[in-house]
Design an enzyme around this catalytic site. Structure first.
Site, mmCIF file in Angstrom:
data_model
loop_
_atom_site.group_PDB
_atom_site.id
_atom_site.type_symbol
_atom_site.label_atom_id
_atom_site.label_comp_id
_atom_site.label_asym_id
_atom_site.label_seq_id
_atom_site.Cartn_x
_atom_site.Cartn_y
_atom_site.Cartn_z
ATOM 1 N N GLU A 11 0.770 -1.261 0.036
ATOM 2 C CA GLU A 11 0.022 0.064 0.013
ATOM 3 C C GLU A 11 0.927 1.180 -0.036
ATOM 4 O O GLU A 11 1.963 1.253 0.620
ATOM 5 C CB GLU A 11 -0.870 -0.090 1.338
ATOM 6 C CG GLU A 11 -1.720 1.129 1.294
ATOM 7 C CD GLU A 11 -2.883 0.973 2.707
ATOM 8 O OE1 GLU A 11 -3.401 2.089 2.820
ATOM 9 O OE2 GLU A 11 -2.756 -0.018 3.164
ATOM 10 N N ILE A 14 0.758 9.507 -0.662
ATOM 11 C CA ILE A 14 1.836 10.535 -0.659
ATOM 12 C C ILE A 14 1.046 11.678 -0.308
ATOM 13 O O ILE A 14 -0.109 11.716 -0.161
ATOM 14 C CB ILE A 14 2.253 10.553 -2.291
ATOM 15 C CG1 ILE A 14 3.353 11.586 -2.249
ATOM 16 C CG2 ILE A 14 1.075 11.174 -3.247
ATOM 17 C CD1 ILE A 14 4.030 11.464 -3.655
ATOM 18 N N ILE A 59 -6.998 12.191 -6.710
ATOM 19 C CA ILE A 59 -7.407 10.963 -7.294
ATOM 20 C C ILE A 59 -6.975 11.191 -8.863
ATOM 21 O O ILE A 59 -6.658 10.301 -9.396
ATOM 22 C CB ILE A 59 -9.173 11.228 -7.452
ATOM 23 C CG1 ILE A 59 -9.504 10.876 -5.760
ATOM 24 C CG2 ILE A 59 -9.701 10.293 -8.455
ATOM 25 C CD1 ILE A 59 -11.094 11.211 -5.538
ATOM 26 N N HIS A 60 -7.141 12.640 -9.352
ATOM 27 C CA HIS A 60 -6.668 12.988 -10.610
ATOM 28 C C HIS A 60 -5.041 12.696 -10.882
ATOM 29 O O HIS A 60 -4.684 11.969 -11.887
ATOM 30 C CB HIS A 60 -6.735 14.393 -10.913
ATOM 31 C CG HIS A 60 -6.116 14.895 -12.125
ATOM 32 N ND1 HIS A 60 -6.688 14.384 -13.550
ATOM 33 C CD2 HIS A 60 -5.270 15.448 -12.570
ATOM 34 C CE1 HIS A 60 -6.129 14.913 -14.571
ATOM 35 N NE2 HIS A 60 -5.143 15.505 -14.197
ATOM 36 N N TYR A 62 -3.091 10.276 -8.999
ATOM 37 C CA TYR A 62 -3.292 8.694 -9.078
ATOM 38 C C TYR A 62 -3.787 8.119 -10.401
ATOM 39 O O TYR A 62 -3.024 7.195 -10.752
ATOM 40 C CB TYR A 62 -4.131 8.233 -7.895
ATOM 41 C CG TYR A 62 -3.856 8.610 -6.641
ATOM 42 C CD1 TYR A 62 -2.252 8.486 -6.082
ATOM 43 C CD2 TYR A 62 -4.491 9.001 -5.328
ATOM 44 C CE1 TYR A 62 -1.746 9.061 -4.988
ATOM 45 C CE2 TYR A 62 -4.101 9.299 -4.283
ATOM 46 C CZ TYR A 62 -2.647 9.404 -3.985
ATOM 47 O OH TYR A 62 -2.320 9.601 -2.781
ATOM 48 N N LYS A 64 -3.296 9.598 -13.246
ATOM 49 C CA LYS A 64 -2.478 9.993 -14.457
ATOM 50 C C LYS A 64 -1.227 8.849 -14.128
ATOM 51 O O LYS A 64 -0.539 8.558 -15.298
ATOM 52 C CB LYS A 64 -1.940 11.346 -14.268
ATOM 53 C CG LYS A 64 -2.783 12.339 -14.906
ATOM 54 C CD LYS A 64 -2.320 13.862 -14.826
ATOM 55 C CE LYS A 64 -1.427 13.952 -15.840
ATOM 56 N NZ LYS A 64 -1.136 15.261 -16.021
#
Length: 102
Positions: A11, A14, A59-60, A62, A64
């Site tokens: 897991e 960042i 989210i964006h 991750y 990418k």
């Protein structure tokens, strides 16, 4: 964290606390380096993470990097006075290899 050699997974997460360092690609670069290390050096099969559903920036980033949505844990995290949904995302070794080939 939570490296599990038996099941071939780990897991990750960042956090960049300095807002003046946001939107510079530093988090994506660090995450790509970490995920590549986990697959290439530690020979893992899967890397996953949890992110608050209202964290659009995270989210964006991750997505990418190559992480895929797997599910939602409803009201699984308590932050800033209320419960929030967590999204679970992952990337598999074969997906990572395919992404690197592009």
């Amino acid at each position: 964290h939570n490296i599990d050699h038996h099941n071939g997974k780990a897991e990750v997460g960042i956090f960049i606390g300095e807002k003046d360092l946001w939107d510079k690609g530093l988090g994506q670069d660090a995450l790509r380096t970490l995920v590549d290390y986990l697959f290439q050096q530690l020979n893992l099969h899967r890397v996953d993470l949890g992110v608050y559903a209202d964290n659009a920036r995270g989210i964006h980033a991750y997505e990418k990097v190559g992480f895929i949505h797997e599910g939602r844990w409803r009201q699984a995290g308590f932050r800033n006075g209320h419960y929030r949904d967590l999204l679970w995302m992952s990337v598999l070794r074969d997906e990572w290899r395919g992404q690197a080939a592009r």
